[in-house]
Every structure is written in C-alpha cells, then in structure tokens.
Design a protein around this motif. Sequence first.
Motif, short mmCIF file in Angstrom:
data_model
loop_
_atom_site.label_atom_id
_atom_site.label_comp_id
_atom_site.label_asym_id
_atom_site.label_seq_id
_atom_site.Cartn_x
_atom_site.Cartn_y
_atom_site.Cartn_z
N HIS A 112 -3.81 8.58 -1.72
CA HIS A 112 -2.78 9.29 -1.65
C HIS A 112 -3.01 10.20 -0.02
N MET A 113 -3.52 10.74 0.27
CA MET A 113 -3.98 10.74 1.62
C MET A 113 -3.34 10.71 2.92
N LEU A 114 -3.35 8.55 2.51
CA LEU A 114 -3.02 7.95 3.40
C LEU A 114 -0.63 8.06 3.42
N TRP A 115 -0.53 7.89 1.87
CA TRP A 115 0.65 8.83 1.93
C TRP A 115 0.89 9.66 2.26
N LEU A 116 0.37 11.25 1.79
CA LEU A 116 0.65 12.03 2.62
C LEU A 116 0.84 11.87 4.06
N GLY A 117 0.28 11.13 4.88
CA GLY A 117 0.60 10.95 6.38
C GLY A 117 1.69 10.29 6.66
N VAL A 118 1.84 9.59 5.85
CA VAL A 118 3.21 7.82 5.91
C VAL A 118 3.88 9.54 5.63
N GLY A 119 4.09 9.56 4.48
CA GLY A 119 5.58 10.73 3.83
C GLY A 119 5.97 11.87 5.13
#
Lengths: 404, 171, 128
Positions: A112-119
Amino acid sequence: MQPQKTEQFTVPIGPQHPALKEPSSFLISVDGEVVTNAIVRLGYAHRGIEKATESRTYVQNLYLLERICGICSHIHGTAFAMGVERLAGVEVPPRAQAIRLIIAELERIHSHMLWLGVGAHQGGFDALFMFSWRDRETVMDLLESISGNRVNYSANVLGGVKFDLTAAHIGDILKALDYLEERTHHYLKVVTTDASFLQRTRGIGTMTRHQAEVLGAIGPTARASGVLRDVRIEAPYGAYVDHPVTTITDDRGDLEARFAVRIKELFESYRLIREVLDDLPPGDIKTRVKRKIPEGEAAFRVEAPRGELFYFIKSDGTDIPSRVKVRTPTICNMTSVVKLAVGHQLADVPMILAGIDPCFSCNDRMVRVNRNNGSDGWTWEQLRQHGIEYYKQRSQDYDPLVVG
Amino acid sequence: MPTSMTTAEAITLATDVLVNWVWPVEAAPPAPDRLDVTLKEPKELIPMVTALRVQRLGYLSAITGLDLGPEDGRLEILYQFCVAAAVITIRVPIPREDATIQSLTDLIPGAEPYERELSEMFGVTVVGMRNPLRLYLPDDWPEGVYPLRKDFDPSVLHNHHKEQSDAAAED
Amino acid sequence: MKFGMMFKDVSGALFKKPFTENYPAEPTETPDRLRGSLVWDPDSCTGCGLCARDCPAMAIEIEVIDKKAKHYQMTYHIDRCTFCGQCVESCNQGSLVMEGGEWELASLSREPFTEVGERPPLVVEETE
C-alpha cells in the motif's frame, strides 16, 4: 494528412510503462482531450507460469508461484500452500498461521505504501512519492531481518513457515509500527486536504457501487466504491479466523476514496499485527506434508493487497499438480479501468489506471516464448522499422512523423 | 445485500436454485463450503447463471479451464461463483474437438477477460464475445496452438518462429 | 483545503543526512538471516539428493561416485540459484547453510558461478 471523417484519434499508451514501470498496452480513442474508448492488451510480461506448474513438484511450485509477483509474493505462496495443505488434510500449527498473517500484513503495508507513492507520482506529487517510499523502507527492513530477503521472502513451506519470530524481531516490529502509524496519519491528512493533489483525485474515475458490482471489481478498488468485498472477512483463513479484520469502505468511489481506503487499511494492518504479536501462540512452526498429495480439487481464496486472489489446484495423486489456476486481482479490476477512463481527460488515464493498483506481472502468467531464432539481435534501424510496421498493423501510421 | 449472506445460507440457496432445477443436474458438495454442479449440456449454462444472478448469489470469481486429456476427449470449464466462504462451481464438460460455449458477458460484463483468456489458452470458441482479440498471447502466436491443453508441445513455437525468421530473412 | 502539505517534510529534509546508503563505498549492514550462497558441509552429507530434487531452480546436482565409500560430488550453480532456502529446509542432516553466506555475487563472467565440492572417499579398511 487528410482530414478524417470523424475527429477520433487513437493514442496508443504502452507497452512501455503506461503508468507504472510495467508493460501493458492501451489503445485510447480520444475526441480532443476526452477519452471515448479504451482497449487493453496484456501479456507483455507473460512467463508461462500456469503451464510450468504442471511439470514441477508441489515443493518447487511454491517458489515458482511466489515469483508471479514481486510485491505480493508472500500471499501467492500462502494461497498455494494453504490450498495444498487443505488437499493433503494437514493441520498447520497455530504459530505458523500467526507468522503467516504477520508477514502477509507487513506485505500489505509495504504494498500500500508503494502504491501511495506510485499514485502520488502519477498525480505529479513527487514529494509524497519520495517520502512514502522512504517510510516504506522501514517495512522492507523488517521483512529482511525476519526472512532474510527484501522481496520474495520464501516464508512458506508446505505445512508451515520457515522461520520463527524472536523477541528481538517482535520489539523491532512494534517500534517500526509506532513510527509508521505516525507517518500514516500525516499521509492521510496530505491526500485528503492538499488542494493541488485533490484536483487530481476528487471526482476523478468515479465508480458507483452498482458499477463496481457489475464490473466485478474487488479489493480496495471495490471497497472504495462501498462494496464490502474482503476475503479476510467473507471467508476467513488461517489466523484471520481468530483475529477478525474490520473492513474500511468509502462510498464516494473516486480516486480520493481509493487513496483514503488504502491508507486507512494501513491502520487496520498495524492494529492486527499488534493484536497477533500480543498473543502469539507458542509451539512448532511447521508440520510434515507428504510429497504425494491425495487426489482432489481445492479452491482457495485469500486477500492479497490488491484484492481477492483465487487459486484452484487439481491434484491427481502424484507429487506434481495436474492444474493450477491463478486468478489475480488486477485482471478483475482491469475491466473497470477500461470503462472508467471513458469520459475523462486523457491526462487522467494514468491516474485512473494507477488507482486500481495494477500489477501486470500478476496479470500475465502463462506462456513464454523462447525465441531461438539465432539472429544477432536487431540494429537500431531494423528496430525502428519494426516499430513502424507494428503500429501500422494496429492502424497507427507514424511514418510521416519519423524524422531522419 | 448478497454479501450479508452466510456461507451455509448461500449453499442452501444455491442447492435450492441449481439442484432443484426443472431438468436434472448432477451436484456434489466436495466440502461443506462448496457446491459443484455438473451440466449435461453447454446450453444449460446461460439459464443456470441467470438463475444465480436473479438470486444475486455471489459474483463470478474465476473461469477455470481444465483439460481432461486427449484420451478423455473433453475439456471442462469451471465457472466459480463466490459468496461469503462458499464457492459455487458450475462445471461444463465440452468436447475437445468442438469446444464451443456461450459467452457470459451479456450477463456479467466482468467476465470478458476471463473468457478471452479461456479462448486463447484452451481453444474454446466463446460465442458472443464483444472483444474476441487476444489478451495475453503474442500477436505472432501460431493459430490453433493452445498452450494450456495437455498435449501442447512447446517445440511448435520454436519451429513457428524459425519459419518466421526465415521468411523475414528472405524478404 | 490547504496548500503545500508536504512543505515541512521537504524543507526539513534539507538539513538532514541522505536517507540512502552510500553503497558500495561504505559497506552495508545485512541482517543475520540474509540468505547468501549455499555452504555445503561434506562431512555430514549422506548424498540422499533431496536438496537437488526439491530445488526449484535446478541449481544443485549431487552425484554419488561411490556409495559405500560415501564419496559424493556436489555441483552448485550459483547463477541459477534463487536463494529460496528450500534445500536447507529439505536437508535432514543439516549439511546445508545459506544464512550469512556470500551475497555480493556480481561478476563479469559466468565461470565463477559453478562450485564443485567433493566429499573425499572414506578409506574402507579391509577386515580380512
């Protein structure tokens, strides 16, 4: 160029990183800036894993399937191991179940942290991208110290887990969770109040509850549209039976809701890990599973960070499975991207695509072509010519655009 | 709300709907949370799925193809619907040589990628698909080669690509 | 609605050391459990070959040269190894260890990536 009858123009996005740094191709028809149609083409990261499982033993398959996805590797291994354990009729010790849950939740945090960054990166908010990834390292370090690997932890074996948690690990995890919790509060505040970022997320890519149900959306994408769909609650498995999860839903269904739901899920993961660590059952961490798995079929569902992961395993009584079917979460949500993109600005498409947290290597699994054509590779000119031909076939003519 | 249904209720309702159908079907519960319904003919699929949709029973979680092998001469298509912890499977055996099945996309739009995958991997003709293009396999994949069938021979690909590169060399 | 929510983080970071590590100039700390290249203990090995059978990457070959003399040869292809640790798990004798092994394995050629180990044959004493 000749003026065309309709003012439709098709923009090919991909295969090279359409939004994430992963391959997938979209043909987006636009009228001016507005998207009128979208066609998806997958398979650029197709490795033939489903077919390959049919020629490997169950033990070997565990590691092969774990490599379907680098981000949610543990959950793939867990789904397969638990499916096989169900077929073999083996009861896994409670401590092993608890450790599986802890690693799965740590993985959810890092995903989710990775996604937050990508988003955030797709929205042009690189400060958030960098800081969220910096904090993600905390989890990666935890996973590395527990398992020995940053990704592909290989925590599972058939019948349990490989490594135990020591008191030092538990202390480290609790300390890291306190830090992450504080940071996550900050990020939640950022994505829900920062004016410039809200312009990219609020009201964009809105999926109603009805649409989510009809399009078969799952995971956080569905939950952001108010559909309560979480395997951890619907069909609790392993340690989730004793440690229930509270689902986070949001009724708005837009990108902001997807950010909010995923960030709020992080708090739930922190709570769950603390709860399990508080009451970690003693005992063995593995039990023996025979090499030959009895004949039968098992369908096993788990909640991956991106949504429901479905495994179907058919055994014919040998030590090699007869069929392993993997249905990954991204493929379910892909239909929604194609549908949601219509009517939006072209510039919003990467955000909408990133909004479902796609994972193309999850999507693409099955057949690999080993091209032994004996050539020494292509020259730049050949490659360029091939590109032109390729897009011509797909009704895109770039010939006039080519300079020198 | 279909999601508020418990597993036992879902299995009972599915048994009620599918097993007590107007024409007889074979059904077996391999586990307490599973119900497998085997259809006699592929044309029974649409009414059965419609019945599940009318009851708002679960969502289509996966379409799994199974190749029972060239000796058996059949493929089996598994439509897995999930509700709570229950997995309701509609099994449709179809002949290997003339593998044709109706598309579900009119009933369940989300079924499209699964059906595209099924048709390219198992060589099943899905009638009524809106977008019959390939989803996963490469553009230059040879026609009539279906990788997830049991008799798939990877050397076919090797020869296919060799022919292609030879043809390209001649040009 | 506010503006510049991340401003404090960004400006604060100006006065901090870089978060990233200066590898390889400075050696990086690795956890104890980090799986590196496999270490084989020939003395306890019984040559059962379970490690080779379970290896998902076909990185291990065990050849029994003389069963009676317990003479085995083990070939370890580091370049194929995925460091999953299943061989360590499968070994009943504890002859294989991965934790704490060499992990800085980059090289310009493939040659150093095949390790051949041999268990010397036991000297079978003549009883007669």
